[in-house]
Design a protein around this motif. Structure first.
Motif, mmCIF file in Angstrom:
data_model
loop_
_atom_site.group_PDB
_atom_site.id
_atom_site.type_symbol
_atom_site.label_atom_id
_atom_site.label_comp_id
_atom_site.label_asym_id
_atom_site.label_seq_id
_atom_site.Cartn_x
_atom_site.Cartn_y
_atom_site.Cartn_z
ATOM 1 N N ASP A 1 0.822 -1.091 -0.075
ATOM 2 C CA ASP A 1 -0.168 0.002 0.000
ATOM 3 C C ASP A 1 0.742 1.436 -0.115
ATOM 4 N N GLU A 2 0.318 2.318 -0.456
ATOM 5 C CA GLU A 2 1.141 3.549 -0.607
ATOM 6 C C GLU A 2 1.210 4.103 0.704
ATOM 7 N N GLU A 3 0.488 3.892 1.546
ATOM 8 C CA GLU A 3 0.502 4.406 3.056
ATOM 9 C C GLU A 3 1.590 3.682 3.810
ATOM 10 N N ALA A 4 1.906 2.480 3.264
ATOM 11 C CA ALA A 4 3.081 1.618 4.153
ATOM 12 C C ALA A 4 4.399 2.310 3.576
ATOM 13 N N LEU A 5 4.372 2.965 2.300
ATOM 14 C CA LEU A 5 5.731 3.246 1.750
ATOM 15 C C LEU A 5 6.620 3.922 2.847
ATOM 16 N N PRO A 6 6.260 5.031 3.336
ATOM 17 C CA PRO A 6 7.217 5.796 4.282
ATOM 18 C C PRO A 6 7.943 4.665 5.321
ATOM 19 N N THR A 7 7.022 3.920 5.850
ATOM 20 C CA THR A 7 7.627 2.896 6.758
ATOM 21 C C THR A 7 8.516 1.784 6.183
ATOM 22 N N ALA A 8 8.075 1.463 5.032
ATOM 23 C CA ALA A 8 9.050 0.322 4.172
ATOM 24 C C ALA A 8 10.353 1.206 4.035
ATOM 25 N N PHE A 9 10.305 2.399 3.638
ATOM 26 C CA PHE A 9 11.538 2.892 3.373
ATOM 27 C C PHE A 9 12.551 3.153 4.634
ATOM 28 N N LEU A 10 11.902 3.511 5.544
ATOM 29 C CA LEU A 10 12.636 3.274 7.205
ATOM 30 C C LEU A 10 13.161 2.132 7.496
ATOM 31 N N LEU A 11 12.382 0.953 7.036
ATOM 32 C CA LEU A 11 12.853 -0.461 7.337
ATOM 33 C C LEU A 11 13.821 -0.760 6.496
ATOM 34 N N ALA A 12 13.698 -0.584 5.184
ATOM 35 C CA ALA A 12 15.075 -0.977 4.350
ATOM 36 C C ALA A 12 16.353 -0.188 4.835
ATOM 37 N N GLN A 13 16.142 1.056 5.022
ATOM 38 C CA GLN A 13 17.413 1.943 5.434
ATOM 39 C C GLN A 13 17.702 1.157 6.877
ATOM 40 N N GLN A 14 17.031 0.694 7.842
ATOM 41 C CA GLN A 14 17.296 0.077 9.190
ATOM 42 C C GLN A 14 18.381 -0.943 8.721
ATOM 43 N N GLY A 15 17.924 -1.843 7.753
ATOM 44 C CA GLY A 15 18.734 -3.083 7.136
ATOM 45 C C GLY A 15 20.383 -2.814 6.794
ATOM 46 N N ARG A 16 19.926 -1.585 6.086
ATOM 47 C CA ARG A 16 21.368 -1.348 5.279
ATOM 48 C C ARG A 16 22.309 -0.654 6.483
ATOM 49 N N GLN A 17 21.701 -0.074 7.648
ATOM 50 C CA GLN A 17 22.630 0.564 8.435
ATOM 51 C C GLN A 17 23.186 -0.820 9.299
ATOM 52 N N VAL A 18 22.531 -1.835 9.408
ATOM 53 C CA VAL A 18 23.344 -3.253 9.836
ATOM 54 C C VAL A 18 24.207 -3.781 8.952
ATOM 55 N N GLY A 19 24.325 -3.365 7.797
ATOM 56 C CA GLY A 19 25.067 -3.817 6.891
ATOM 57 C C GLY A 19 24.487 -5.134 5.734
ATOM 58 N N ARG A 20 23.386 -5.131 5.923
ATOM 59 C CA ARG A 20 22.664 -6.033 4.943
ATOM 60 C C ARG A 20 22.276 -5.453 3.681
ATOM 61 N N ARG A 21 21.967 -6.269 2.504
ATOM 62 C CA ARG A 21 21.750 -5.693 1.216
ATOM 63 C C ARG A 21 20.242 -5.823 0.966
ATOM 64 N N VAL A 22 19.863 -4.725 1.034
ATOM 65 C CA VAL A 22 18.357 -4.668 0.939
ATOM 66 C C VAL A 22 18.014 -4.044 -0.263
ATOM 67 N N HIS A 23 16.748 -4.617 -0.844
ATOM 68 C CA HIS A 23 16.497 -4.038 -2.066
ATOM 69 C C HIS A 23 14.838 -3.450 -1.698
ATOM 70 N N PHE A 24 14.880 -2.380 -2.138
ATOM 71 C CA PHE A 24 13.483 -1.593 -1.842
ATOM 72 C C PHE A 24 13.124 -0.860 -3.244
ATOM 73 N N GLU A 25 11.764 -1.288 -3.527
ATOM 74 C CA GLU A 25 11.257 -0.479 -4.801
ATOM 75 C C GLU A 25 10.033 0.481 -4.046
ATOM 76 N N PRO A 26 10.291 1.662 -4.202
ATOM 77 C CA PRO A 26 9.186 2.543 -3.833
ATOM 78 C C PRO A 26 7.931 2.574 -4.631
ATOM 79 N N ILE A 27 7.381 1.472 -4.838
ATOM 80 C CA ILE A 27 6.037 1.338 -5.529
ATOM 81 C C ILE A 27 5.089 0.314 -4.869
ATOM 82 N N PRO A 28 4.129 0.712 -4.423
ATOM 83 C CA PRO A 28 3.149 -0.306 -3.924
ATOM 84 C C PRO A 28 2.661 -1.249 -4.933
ATOM 85 N N ARG A 29 2.611 -2.568 -4.791
ATOM 86 C CA ARG A 29 2.269 -3.625 -5.552
ATOM 87 C C ARG A 29 1.223 -4.603 -5.102
ATOM 88 N N LYS A 30 0.584 -5.421 -5.979
ATOM 89 C CA LYS A 30 -0.193 -6.222 -5.514
ATOM 90 C C LYS A 30 0.387 -7.541 -4.885
#
Ligand code: HAM
Length: 442
Positions: A360-389
């Motif tokens: 969902d569009e409204e989950a995007l800001p949280t999803a973005f922060l979640l991806a960033q959180q993973g990257r900060q601990v050194g994980r390779r995190v893929h994030f596409e800022p598009i809501p999908r089915k």
């Protein structure tokens, strides 16, 4: 407006210049793979990186390549006037720029022993074909400050190690000696005479003298040895009538060559003496060498090099000798491809650890922060800022070959949780958002 641009309508797609290639991600990853292995070898051998401009004053290449070189004879240089009316040239090779930089910065006066490497694009206006481009990439090394044959052998050994680390089993080095200046003066006089005899005879035998006759007569005046690089098959039978440089090598050049060969024997590096090997640039003396691969088409030299003891002085520097080599990266990759030495793309570009999936569009800001959180601990995190089915999102995550999908929708948003799906086992569980990466790190 140029003729080309006049033909295009505003929305016609533009294409790259002929002979200039885009390195799309899969190809760029292959280049990086070779570059990384090369860097490790250079470090082992104590070579340091140098980066010089791709654009240099035209005079540099006119002086270094030599008037009988391929780049000059075949008008291969990309030369143009800049807005200040200076004549500049896109570098056709790396050695001259390295020498210019060392002379300009007085480096060789301070520390004459210098071992350097470089990687970068080079430009030659050649007829493009498989393995021959107008913009291509070289990985090169240059060692200054010693005339020792062991320095020549070190460069060849470095090539062997690099090719071995890339996976090649057996490659043969072709080697020759072009002698010293006086050897060549004596040899060139003999060769010139024989070329003129041979071409006169060939011209008499043919009502219309073949094109190579004219080429050889011109080369006889410029640099007679270049006839051995003749591409015209009609000329090849006549090569056997000509003397080879080996008959004119003086004792110093002969001993030098013998010591290079002894060193290669000691290292069990297989090589072939090739009396016809002359190289396309004019600055060489004594050792010249190439590594050729039969399986990549007509353009088979994957690397070439040699000694150039007079070049630094020729370019206005101190009398410091040099020896080096350059690998053509595109040709090397063709050769690796043919020998199946290139790792799969997934090995060159490791897949992500986590793929953040958002419904969902409204989950995007949280999803973005979640991806960033993973990257900060050194994980390779893929994030596409598009809501999908959901189905499409999970298909995308699986396609990326990530180990886990982190799934966020409005339900998860309301409970500050995330669904974690193990994409290998299919297992799925909900975790508080803040623990998304804790479990992955366990
Ligand atoms: P080179 O033989 O002219 O030597 O070029 C080295 C390598 O660059 C060739 O063996 C080939 O693999 C690649 N190469 C040359 N032209 C093209 C092209 N048009 N397309 C694709 N690949 C090409 C030199 O450039 C010397 N600076 C090498 C050297 C360094 N000698 C002493 N130090």
């Amino acid at each position: 407006m140029s003729q080309d641009s006049a033909k295009l309508r505003p929305k016609d797609p533009l294409v790259a210049i002929r002979g200039f290639e885009d390195l799309l991600p899969a190809t760029a990853a292959r280049h990086a793979h070779v570059e990384n292995i090369a860097r490790a070898v250079f470090l082992r051998y104590g070579y340091r990186e140098i980066r010089t401009p791709i654009l240099e004053p035209t005079e540099l290449f006119a002086r270094s390549a030599g008037e009988a070189s391929d780049v000059v004879v075949h008008k291969q240089m990309y030369t143009f006037q800049d807005p200040g009316q200076r004549s500049n040239t896109l570098r056709p090779e790396g050695t001259a720029g390295v020498v210019r930089a060392l002379v300009e910065h007085n480096v060789l006066h301070q520390t004459p022993l210098q071992k350097l490497w470089y990687i970068g694009p080079m430009f030659r206006y050649e007829r493009p074909q498989k393995g021959r481009l107008r913009q291509f990439h070289q990985i090169g090394v240059e060692a200054f400050g010693t005339t020792s044959p062991e320095q020549d052998a070190e460069i060849i050994a470095l090539c062997r190690d690099l090719l071995r680390d890339l996976g090649f089993q057996q490659l043969t080095v072709k080697i020759n000696s072009l002698g010293d200046r006086d050897d060549r003066l004596q040899y060139n006089a003999q060769l010139r005479e024989r070329i003129l005899e041979t071409t006169q005879n060939a011209a008499h035998q043919n009502p219309e003298p073949p094109a190579w006759v004219h080429d050889w007569q011109r080369l006889a005046q410029l640099n007679p040895m270049r006839v051995f690089d003749t591409k015209d098959p009609l000329a090849h039978p006549y090569l056997k009538e000509l003397p080879r440089i080996s008959t004119c090598l003086g004792p110093a050049a002969s001993q030098h060559h013998q010591r290079v060969c002894n060193a290669l024997d000691a290292l069990e590096i297989s090589y072939e003496q090739d009396p016809d090997l002359v190289r396309g640039l004019d600055y060489y003396n004594r050792t010249v060498f190439e590594i050729v691969q039969g399986n990549i088409g007509a353009q088979s030299a994957i690397l070439g090099g040699g000694r150039y003891d007079g070049l630094v002085e020729e370019l206005g520097g101190p009398a410091v000798p040099g020896v080096g080599m350059a690998i053509g990266l595109e040709r090397l990759l063709l050769s690796m491809d043919a020998a199946q030495l290139l790792p799969a793309e997934t090995q060159l570009l490791p897949p992500p650890d986590d793929f953040v999936v958002c419904f969902d569009e409204e989950a995007l800001p949280t999803a973005f922060l979640l991806a960033q959180q993973g990257r900060q601990v050194g994980r390779r995190v893929h994030f596409e800022p598009i809501p999908r089915k959901p189905k499409a999102a999970l298909r995308e995550a699986a396609r990326s070959q990530a180990k886990r999908a982190l799934i966020l929708g409005t339900n998860e948003l309301a409970t500050a949780t995330v669904q974690i799906k193990n994409l290998v086992t299919g297992e799925q569980k909900a975790l508080p958002l803040y623990q998304a990466f804790e479990s992955a790190l366990e």
